[in-house]
Enzyme design. Structure first.
Site, PDB file in Angstrom:
ATOM      1  N   ARG A  76      -1.374  -1.098   4.300  1.00  0.00           N
ATOM      2  CA  ARG A  76      -2.281   0.155   3.328  1.00  0.00           C
ATOM      3  C   ARG A  76      -2.719   1.259   3.968  1.00  0.00           C
ATOM      4  O   ARG A  76      -3.831   1.740   3.832  1.00  0.00           O
ATOM      5  CB  ARG A  76      -3.460  -0.717   2.602  1.00  0.00           C
ATOM      6  CG  ARG A  76      -3.148  -1.907   1.961  1.00  0.00           C
ATOM      7  CD  ARG A  76      -2.200  -1.459   0.718  1.00  0.00           C
ATOM      8  NE  ARG A  76      -1.857  -2.742   0.147  1.00  0.00           N
ATOM      9  CZ  ARG A  76      -0.608  -3.374   0.357  1.00  0.00           C
ATOM     10  NH1 ARG A  76      -0.038  -3.012   1.085  1.00  0.00           N
ATOM     11  NH2 ARG A  76      -0.562  -4.661  -0.351  1.00  0.00           N
TER      12      ARG A  76
ATOM     13  N   SER B 222      -6.545  -3.848  -6.218  1.00  0.00           N
ATOM     14  CA  SER B 222      -7.418  -4.295  -5.144  1.00  0.00           C
ATOM     15  C   SER B 222      -8.485  -3.070  -4.680  1.00  0.00           C
ATOM     16  O   SER B 222      -8.058  -2.048  -4.242  1.00  0.00           O
ATOM     17  CB  SER B 222      -6.504  -4.843  -3.946  1.00  0.00           C
ATOM     18  OG  SER B 222      -5.779  -5.756  -4.550  1.00  0.00           O
TER      19      SER B 222
ATOM     20  N   GLU C  91     -10.053  -0.155  -0.010  1.00  0.00           N
ATOM     21  CA  GLU C  91      -8.574   0.103  -0.279  1.00  0.00           C
ATOM     22  C   GLU C  91      -8.595   1.343  -1.263  1.00  0.00           C
ATOM     23  O   GLU C  91      -7.700   2.515  -1.067  1.00  0.00           O
ATOM     24  CB  GLU C  91      -7.694  -1.017  -0.806  1.00  0.00           C
ATOM     25  CG  GLU C  91      -6.289  -0.612  -0.929  1.00  0.00           C
ATOM     26  CD  GLU C  91      -5.422  -1.772  -1.132  1.00  0.00           C
ATOM     27  OE1 GLU C  91      -5.789  -2.946  -0.628  1.00  0.00           O
ATOM     28  OE2 GLU C  91      -4.476  -1.747  -2.086  1.00  0.00           O
TER      29      GLU C  91
HETATM   30  C1  LIG Z   1      -3.377  -2.903 -11.863  1.00  0.00           C
HETATM   31  C2  LIG Z   1      -2.925  -2.881 -10.449  1.00  0.00           C
HETATM   32  C3  LIG Z   1      -2.311  -3.370  -9.926  1.00  0.00           C
HETATM   33  C4  LIG Z   1      -1.940  -2.928  -8.438  1.00  0.00           C
HETATM   34  N1  LIG Z   1      -1.269  -3.549  -7.438  1.00  0.00           N
HETATM   35  C5  LIG Z   1      -0.985  -3.148  -6.268  1.00  0.00           C
HETATM   36  C6  LIG Z   1      -0.049  -3.674  -5.202  1.00  0.00           C
HETATM   37  O1  LIG Z   1       0.438  -4.987  -5.449  1.00  0.00           O
HETATM   38  N2  LIG Z   1       0.098  -3.313  -4.021  1.00  0.00           N
HETATM   39  C7  LIG Z   1      -0.221  -2.152  -3.748  1.00  0.00           C
HETATM   40  O2  LIG Z   1       0.047  -1.591  -2.407  1.00  0.00           O
HETATM   41  N3  LIG Z   1      -1.063  -1.372  -4.431  1.00  0.00           N
HETATM   42  C8  LIG Z   1      -1.423  -1.869  -5.741  1.00  0.00           C
HETATM   43  N4  LIG Z   1      -2.257  -1.160  -6.571  1.00  0.00           N
HETATM   44  C9  LIG Z   1      -2.537   0.273  -5.985  1.00  0.00           C
HETATM   45  C10 LIG Z   1      -1.989   1.398  -6.203  1.00  0.00           C
HETATM   46  O3  LIG Z   1      -1.046   1.292  -7.303  1.00  0.00           O
HETATM   47  C11 LIG Z   1      -1.095   1.797  -5.293  1.00  0.00           C
HETATM   48  O4  LIG Z   1      -1.834   2.005  -4.162  1.00  0.00           O
HETATM   49  C12 LIG Z   1      -0.322   3.038  -5.473  1.00  0.00           C
HETATM   50  O5  LIG Z   1       0.715   3.107  -4.193  1.00  0.00           O
HETATM   51  C13 LIG Z   1      -0.934   4.272  -5.709  1.00  0.00           C
HETATM   52  O6  LIG Z   1      -0.121   5.314  -6.325  1.00  0.00           O
HETATM   53  P1  LIG Z   1      -0.620   6.541  -7.206  1.00  0.00           P
HETATM   54  O7  LIG Z   1       0.451   7.518  -7.522  1.00  0.00           O
HETATM   55  O8  LIG Z   1      -1.329   5.805  -8.283  1.00  0.00           O
HETATM   56  O9  LIG Z   1      -1.592   7.108  -6.111  1.00  0.00           O
HETATM   57  P2  LIG Z   1      -3.160   7.753  -6.235  1.00  0.00           P
HETATM   58  O10 LIG Z   1      -4.082   6.642  -6.765  1.00  0.00           O
HETATM   59  O11 LIG Z   1      -2.925   8.874  -7.175  1.00  0.00           O
HETATM   60  O12 LIG Z   1      -3.107   8.450  -4.818  1.00  0.00           O
HETATM   61  C14 LIG Z   1      -3.427   7.402  -3.663  1.00  0.00           C
HETATM   62  C15 LIG Z   1      -3.396   8.144  -2.536  1.00  0.00           C
HETATM   63  O13 LIG Z   1      -1.991   8.468  -2.095  1.00  0.00           O
HETATM   64  C16 LIG Z   1      -2.234  10.120  -2.032  1.00  0.00           C
HETATM   65  N5  LIG Z   1      -0.767  10.527  -2.774  1.00  0.00           N
HETATM   66  C17 LIG Z   1      -0.218  10.497  -3.830  1.00  0.00           C
HETATM   67  N6  LIG Z   1       0.612  11.307  -4.184  1.00  0.00           N
HETATM   68  C18 LIG Z   1       0.835  11.927  -2.974  1.00  0.00           C
HETATM   69  C19 LIG Z   1       1.971  12.738  -2.331  1.00  0.00           C
HETATM   70  N7  LIG Z   1       2.982  13.149  -3.222  1.00  0.00           N
HETATM   71  N8  LIG Z   1       1.885  13.019  -1.275  1.00  0.00           N
HETATM   72  C20 LIG Z   1       0.791  12.810  -0.340  1.00  0.00           C
HETATM   73  N9  LIG Z   1       0.001  11.925  -0.727  1.00  0.00           N
HETATM   74  C21 LIG Z   1       0.119  11.476  -1.899  1.00  0.00           C
HETATM   75  C22 LIG Z   1      -3.398  10.691  -2.885  1.00  0.00           C
HETATM   76  O14 LIG Z   1      -3.849  11.685  -2.177  1.00  0.00           O
HETATM   77  C23 LIG Z   1      -4.415   9.455  -2.261  1.00  0.00           C
HETATM   78  O15 LIG Z   1      -4.755   9.715  -0.966  1.00  0.00           O
HETATM   79  C24 LIG Z   1      -2.550  -1.767  -7.834  1.00  0.00           C
HETATM   80  C25 LIG Z   1      -3.271  -1.043  -8.738  1.00  0.00           C
HETATM   81  C26 LIG Z   1      -3.842  -1.174 -10.038  1.00  0.00           C
HETATM   82  C27 LIG Z   1      -4.260  -0.293 -10.863  1.00  0.00           C
END
Ligand SMILES: Cc1cc2nc3c(=O)[nH]c(=O)nc-3n(C[C@H](O)[C@H](O)[C@H](O)COP(=O)(O)OP(=O)(O)OC[C@H]3O[C@@H](n4cnc5c(N)ncnc54)[C@H](O)[C@@H]3O)c2cc1C
Length: 331
Positions: free
Chosen positions: A185, A234, A309
């Site tokens: 992460r 998480s 996280e």
């Molecule tokens: C129900 C649920 C289940 C989940 N299960 C998992 C799992 O099994 N495993 C897991 O790893 N995570 C899980 N997550 C967490 C989440 O889905 C991941 O961390 C995912 O990768 C976040 O992507 P996002 O587009 O929503 O990012 P955001 O929440 O929008 O952003 C997260 C971070 O990424 C950065 N970011 C986003 N896009 C870019 C870009 N283009 N360039 C640079 N930085 C960027 C943002 O600035 C921020 O710091 C879960 C979340 C939920 C709600």
């Protein structure tokens, strides 16, 4: 100090737009970004920017005033936007310009705005194995790179060949996976480097078997996680192997008696106690306060300090700052 005297140019969205470079995409002043996140709470971006394409984004970065804060949001499945909103420019990539997925031999390339689940499904349909774990991760490829998203024994780092990135001074370049310094992460590339796309290595697989794998993952998630709730997934990173209650954050939360605990409209999920939920009436303060309360109680219970996280972004609403557990515990 009166409210008017406290105003700086950064608090005035239109004044900020006036000093930003002309772009082909769109600026929106004072735009609500909290509702764009999974928690559905939090304030506005001073300016919201949707670039037209990677060159437009690079042009923006090259020409913006250096002191303007810039941040980026994926689909907000790992982000809590604070109630006071986010100063500066918040970027969001459109799936039209940044969401394409293509396959060339064993290599799959996906834009940063492509949804992880769509990547998993596209790969499976084309008989490409190795990215199935993405079907349960509700974020984008940009968020997956930043968080080294993973599940079910797979993670982004294991499959990544290279990423197309834009440096803070607006230079587009391809970096080999090793340069991102991905770990659990964690991504070592500074937060102001933005991802545009990623290329992954896959293996040959049977589309039907891969489809069945996706269904199995989805069904397991339905049973074990509150995936239909307003949540951020998480909340805390898993601790190391030798942590008092083992390497799962939820076990520490459970042992500290926090399952079901609530603050205002925020609650620790009964189903999976490393998930915090907006039961409907929460604001970002409730959610962050609940998280810090859990961290404090876990530390008092087992001496373990959990680490967030979930990314917490922006400013507290006036008079509603949340004290971190470290401060309360005097650490
Ligand atoms: C129900 C649920 C289940 C989940 N299960 C998992 C799992 O099994 N495993 C897991 O790893 N995570 C899980 N997550 C967490 C989440 O889905 C991941 O961390 C995912 O990768 C976040 O992507 P996002 O587009 O929503 O990012 P955001 O929440 O929008 O952003 C997260 C971070 O990424 C950065 N970011 C986003 N896009 C870019 C870009 N283009 N360039 C640079 N930085 C960027 C943002 O600035 C921020 O710091 C879960 C979340 C939920 C709600």
């Amino acid at each position: 100090m009166t409210a008017a005297a406290a105003l700086t140019p950064l608090d005035d969205p239109q004044a900020l737009i006036d000093v930003l470079p002309s772009v082909r995409g769109r600026y929106k002043p004072d735009h609500p970004v909290g509702p764009l996140t999974w928690f559905r709470v939090g304030g506005k971006a001073q300016v919201f920017f949707r670039p037209e394409d990677p060159e437009d984004l690079a042009h923006f970065l090259r020409n913006r005033p250096a002191d303007v804060p810039v941040s980026i949001l994926g689909v907000g499945s790992n982000t809590l936007i604070r109630d006071g909103g986010v100063a500066g420019v918040v970027i969001r990539l459109s799936s039209k310009a940044f969401g394409s997925i293509s396959i060339d031999g064993s290599r799959l390339t996906a834009g940063a705005a492509a949804l992880d689940a769509t990547v998993a499904k596209t790969a499976a349909k084309a008989g490409r194995a190795g990215l199935g774990f993405y079907v349960g991760v509700p974020g984008t490829i940009g968020g997956a790179l930043r968080m080294n998203a993973g599940a079910h024994g797979g993670d982004t780092n294991q499959r990544l060949v290279s990423a197309r990135v834009i440096s803070p001074d607006g230079v587009l370049q391809d970096l080999p996976a090793a340069d991102l310094g991905l770990a659990y992460r964690h991504c070592a590339l500074p937060a102001d480097w933005l991802f545009v796309s990623a290329t992954f290595e896959t293996e040959t697989g049977d589309p039907e078997a891969l489809h069945a794998e996706l269904l199995a993952i989805q069904s397991q998630r339905e049973q074990t996680q509150p995936i239909r709730e307003k949540t951020g997934g998480s909340t805390f990173k898993n601790p190391p192997e030798d942590a008092p209650h083992g390497p799962s954050a939820w076990k520490h939360v459970h042992a500290a008696g926090c399952r079901g605990l609530s603050v205002g409209g925020a609650q620790v999920s009964e189903q999976h106690c490393n998930f915090l939920i907006n039961t409907g009436e929460a604001d970002a303060h409730d959610i962050e306060q609940l998280g810090e309360t859990v961290r404090e109680r876990v530390f008092r219970d087992s001496g373990l300090l959990l680490h967030w996280e979930i990314r917490r972004v922006g400013r507290f609403a006036s008079g509603r700052a949340v004290r971190p557990a470290e401060e309360i515990l005097g650490l």
